[in-house]
Design an enzyme around this catalytic site. Sequence first.
Site, PDB file in Angstrom:
ATOM      1  CB  THR A 198      -2.763   3.821   0.929  1.00  0.00           C
ATOM      2  OG1 THR A 198      -2.544   4.873  -0.444  1.00  0.00           O
ATOM      3  CG2 THR A 198      -4.280   3.148   0.929  1.00  0.00           C
ATOM      4  CG  LEU A 205      -2.049  -0.798   1.383  1.00  0.00           C
ATOM      5  CD1 LEU A 205      -2.503  -1.039   2.608  1.00  0.00           C
ATOM      6  CD2 LEU A 205      -2.888  -1.009   0.330  1.00  0.00           C
ATOM      7  CG  ASP A 206       0.815   4.441  -3.079  1.00  0.00           C
ATOM      8  OD1 ASP A 206       1.566   3.623  -3.417  1.00  0.00           O
ATOM      9  OD2 ASP A 206       0.041   4.726  -3.704  1.00  0.00           O
ATOM     10  NE  ARG A 207       6.034   7.707   5.155  1.00  0.00           N
ATOM     11  CZ  ARG A 207       7.162   8.614   5.316  1.00  0.00           C
ATOM     12  NH1 ARG A 207       8.015   8.831   4.279  1.00  0.00           N
ATOM     13  NH2 ARG A 207       7.509   8.894   6.697  1.00  0.00           N
TER      14      ARG A 207
END
Length: 334
Positions: A150, A146-148
């Site tokens: 998110t 997951l993106d930071r």
Amino acid sequence: MQTATSRDVPHGVRQVAIGPERDGQRIDNALATLLKGVPKSMIYRLLRTGQVRVNGKRAKPDTRLSDGDMLRIPPIRVAERPEGREAPDALVSSLAETVIFEDKHFLVIDKPSGIASHGGSGVSHGAIELLRAARPHESLELVHRLDRDTSGVLVLAKSRAGLTGLQAAIRAGEVTKQYLCLMVGHPPKAKFDVNAPLRKSILQGGERMVRVSDDGKPSLTFFREMEQYPGARLMQATLGTGRTHQIRVHAAHVGYPLAGDPKYGDREMNKRFRDMGLQRLFLHASHLSFELDGRLYSFSAPLPDDLKTFLDVLAVKGKHLPYIQAAAKERNGR
């Protein structure tokens, strides 16, 4: 046989004998574990230039290792961690409390926003490093990322069978991934799909940017309206494919970027929303499900308190912000 390494002293070349614990693992993921402190960008550069070899042959990033393979790693300087860079105990303990499911194959957490999935590129400790610190005697591997910014469901594997099984299901498109996101503006339809190919590029400095491009990879997102707010819509986004920044870029592509998105969003709207309490990207991985060996796994994470609080504020104060209404009309072409 366990994976073992030897060093060719004159040249600094590492020869790694692959053991059963890495059987079936992608070589880029294996190198990320073996080359602690080396940025992912450098690992991919080594692969692109043919410096990494398996059984004497050049390897690609998606090459999968087998028990008994001999992996050649070229000389590379690994930055040593300075003193005092160990994971803070408070952060380790805090993340350890986010576990929402665990069995012999998987460890699933509700990842907070602000914590990267893994360390590197200026990030000292990601979720995987923190959880390994919390569980030093367990084998943990990231299954996906997951993106930071998110938040939400993040799955880690505790077993080789869990890792390879779920990764195979992801490649086959047999995993359901759903997100909750806040779109700026009022999409004219409650349900719509965005089918637009995406191309990823790395800017100078290492920043990743993704854009819609005819020569990009096929990408599909299904959007469904959940709730209406002044100047915005809470949407459920279901992934048809799993490209980098896919939901964010697809949302911006159709004219309704995600609230709080610093890279693809509307700067003026983001400023207005910040003044109302939104301090980060409004994107949350709410659900992930799949079947493995006849068992159905289903994980869900509720919308975090900070995002719920912002929606409550937006429902009341949003009505009194003329700019939001005007911007929404302009964005929708009305």
